[in-house]
Design an enzyme around this catalytic site. Structure first.
Site, mmCIF file in Angstrom:
data_model
loop_
_atom_site.group_PDB
_atom_site.id
_atom_site.type_symbol
_atom_site.label_atom_id
_atom_site.label_comp_id
_atom_site.label_asym_id
_atom_site.label_seq_id
_atom_site.Cartn_x
_atom_site.Cartn_y
_atom_site.Cartn_z
ATOM 1 N N ALA A 133 0.846 -1.175 -0.041
ATOM 2 C CA ALA A 133 0.035 0.003 -0.092
ATOM 3 C C ALA A 133 0.894 1.272 0.000
ATOM 4 C CB ALA A 133 -0.889 0.059 1.104
ATOM 5 N N CYS A 134 0.453 2.186 -0.803
ATOM 6 C CA CYS A 134 1.091 3.599 -0.810
ATOM 7 C C CYS A 134 0.051 4.609 -0.574
ATOM 8 C CB CYS A 134 1.860 3.572 -1.931
ATOM 9 S SG CYS A 134 1.084 4.057 -3.568
ATOM 10 N N PRO A 135 0.407 5.730 -0.177
ATOM 11 C CA PRO A 135 -0.456 6.948 -0.114
ATOM 12 C C PRO A 135 -1.487 7.032 -0.989
ATOM 13 C CG PRO A 135 1.556 7.759 0.995
ATOM 14 C CD PRO A 135 1.802 6.379 0.209
ATOM 15 N N GLY B 80 -1.941 4.820 -3.842
ATOM 16 C CA GLY B 80 -2.416 3.781 -4.122
ATOM 17 C C GLY B 80 -2.144 3.618 -5.634
ATOM 18 N N THR C 279 2.274 0.938 -4.962
ATOM 19 C CA THR C 279 1.344 -0.456 -4.584
ATOM 20 C C THR C 279 1.735 -1.608 -5.410
ATOM 21 O OG1 THR C 279 -0.177 1.183 -3.555
ATOM 22 C CG2 THR C 279 -0.762 -1.514 -3.717
#
Length: 507
Positions: A22-24, A26, A30
């Protein structure tokens, strides 16, 4: 999303690894981390299942059977992930960038980790499982807030931009939408999106620290931060106040959660006691003591940025552009992005214009470099360059990461120089962007002012990146060639005159 590896029929099941990415935003990190982890697990001979927490939601959710079978869990995420379902499992929690750059190392660490005890709080992203990293906790919480904030700003900004471009009428004060117009309603809906931005940011920062008990107090106190009438401020504390309230609520709620209480009171703690006490404590502190000084800082910063002109604004563009291009979606990139995006709601979209012009420079520039000098790149890198061009059009900076990972000493400086050039040009000509995104796509949707010069800034930055990258790669190739070139054999000695004469006679 890559397909997960499965065992062939008739063979014993391989060791199962579960991974969450997950990344901020998305969008890119990700799925890049998911691909790298799947590839690494396959090389190591493990079966793997990937659960991605992207912009479209959670995909590949693990079944209870998969969790039971799993030998280890890898969490590569910069946002809050609920780890309660993995009690008793070996688990490693790391940043999403580690999933891209060190996937095999993460898998090895997960398999070597101690089983996770039931009730263990969610660990922050860090270099290794079980290591308390306060800085990592702060970063993870901030990025969690940003990830939930972005859709509100995007929707609000696009609706405002579309309503002004289609329904606005030119006046000496700029574009104005007439009263009673349908487009005025669309504009007002967009304003609601901006209004919710800071409360959402604050609420999900608090949620990342204290879980659900922090969500409502975080949003309420975030609303207080943006409502200057609570503490006699005209503009409010803006996104800076929202960040402050988010962290304060999170840690106050976390502290109250740790207070031992009677077992009859424990069930109502998360739904009544913690939210009410936290809201009163942090909200009261902000109204009575923190609101005025923080709003002064925010107002001073906004006034300073609005008053920048000439060389000063160009320097700001250089700095923001270089930050965006440096780590391509990492913490420094996100810092510049948050700065530009948050100022949109404060009525100053110029910094976001600088950021937007630089966002697409790394993927477009490196994609162009693979076309200009393909011999400096391997076949997979040339293919990555084509993909980077496509991702650059949609403003996905991470499209340049595969090339930067392969040749960091040449690609990262080229990206930074090109990004700085794009940001400086956008600053000099006054480009603005009302949506927290970049690349050609935002101009297509009408979110950018000064579209011709926006494309000049973007294309110039991409060309500079491509040329600098080609230059640095050429220099590196020549140096490598000189190091690898074998020493020339010594020339054979010339035969003596007499010997040559004898040979001539004999012939």
């Amino acid at each position: 999303m890559p397909e997960n590896r499965t065992d062939s029929p008739g063979t014993p099941p391989a060791t199962l690894i579960l991974a969450i990415t997950a990344c901020p935003t998305g969008i890119a990190h990700t799925y890049m981390a998911a691909e790298k982890l799947e590839s690494a697990a396959g090389e190591l001979g493990y079966d793997v299942r990937i659960e991605t927490h992207g912009s479209v939601g959670v995909e590949g959710t693990f079944s209870s059977d998969e969790i039971t079978r799993a030998e280890a869990i890898v969490v590569a995420a910069d946002t809050q992930i609920d780890l309660s379902r993995f009690a008793g499992k070996r688990l490693i929690s790391a940043k999403v960038a580690d999933g891209i750059h060190h996937p095999q190392q993460l898998i090895a660490q997960a398999l070597a980790a101690e089983p996770r005890a039931a009730g263990t709080p969610d660990a922050p992203a860090g270099p290794a499982a079980g290591k308390a990293d306060f800085g990592g906790t702060l970063y993870r919480a901030l990025m969690n807030g940003v990830s939930y904030m972005i859709p509100f700003v995007v929707v609000g900004g696009l609706l405002i931009a579309i309503s002004l471009s289609l329904g606005g009428e030119a006046t000496p004060q700029g574009l104005v939408i007439p009263e009673g117009s349908f487009w005025l309603t669309i504009n007002q809906i967009g304003v609601i999106g901006f209004t919710l931005m800071v409360p959402i940011l604050s609420g999900f920062i608090a949620y990342a620290i204290a879980d659900r008990p922090g969500l409502a107090p975080g949003m309420i106190c975030g609303w207080i931060a943006t409502t200057g009438s609570f503490y006699n401020s005209e503009s409010g504390a803006g996104f800076i106040g929202g960040i402050v309230t988010g962290f304060l609520v999170g840690f106050v709620a976390l502290g109250i959660k740790k207070i031992p209480v009677h077992r009859f009171i424990r069930p109502i703690m998360p739904i009544l006691v913690i939210p009410v006490l936290t809201t009163v404590i942090v909200g009261g502190a902000f109204v009575l003591a923190l609101g005025r000084p923080i709003s002064w800082v925010f107002e001073s910063m906004t006034t300073f940025l609005t008053g920048l002109e000439g060389g000063s604004v160009v320097i700001l563009g250089l700095i923001l552009g270089a930050m965006v291009a440096f780590d391509m979606g990492g913490p420094i990139n996100k810092t510049a992005f948050l700065f530009g995006g948050a100022l949109i709601a404060a009525g100053n979209p110029a910094p976001m214009g600088m950021v937007a012009a630089a966002i697409a420079v790394p993927p477009l520039g490196m994609g162009l470099a693979t076309l200009i000098r393909g011999r400096h790149f391997s076949k997979p890198e040339r293919e990555a360059g084509i993909a980077a061009l496509f991702m650059g059009f949609f403003g996905i900076t991470e499209g340049a990461i595969p090339l930067a990972a392969a040749k960091p000493l040449q690609v990262i400086p080229a990206n930074m120089i090109g990004g700085a050039v794009a940001g400086a040009i956008a600053a000099l000509v006054g480009v603005t962007d009302s949506v927290p995104h970049g690349g050609p796509i935002v101009a297509v949707f009408g979110a950018v002012s000064g579209v011709p010069m926006y494309f000049v800034a973007l294309i110039t930055g991409a060309v500079v990146t491509a040329l600098v990258a080609v230059l640095l790669l050429g220099i590196s190739a020549r140096r490598a060639g000189r190091r690898e070139a074998p020493a020339e054999p010594a020339a054979p000695a010339a035969p003596a005159a007499g010997t040559a004469a004898e040979a001539s006679v004999a012939g």
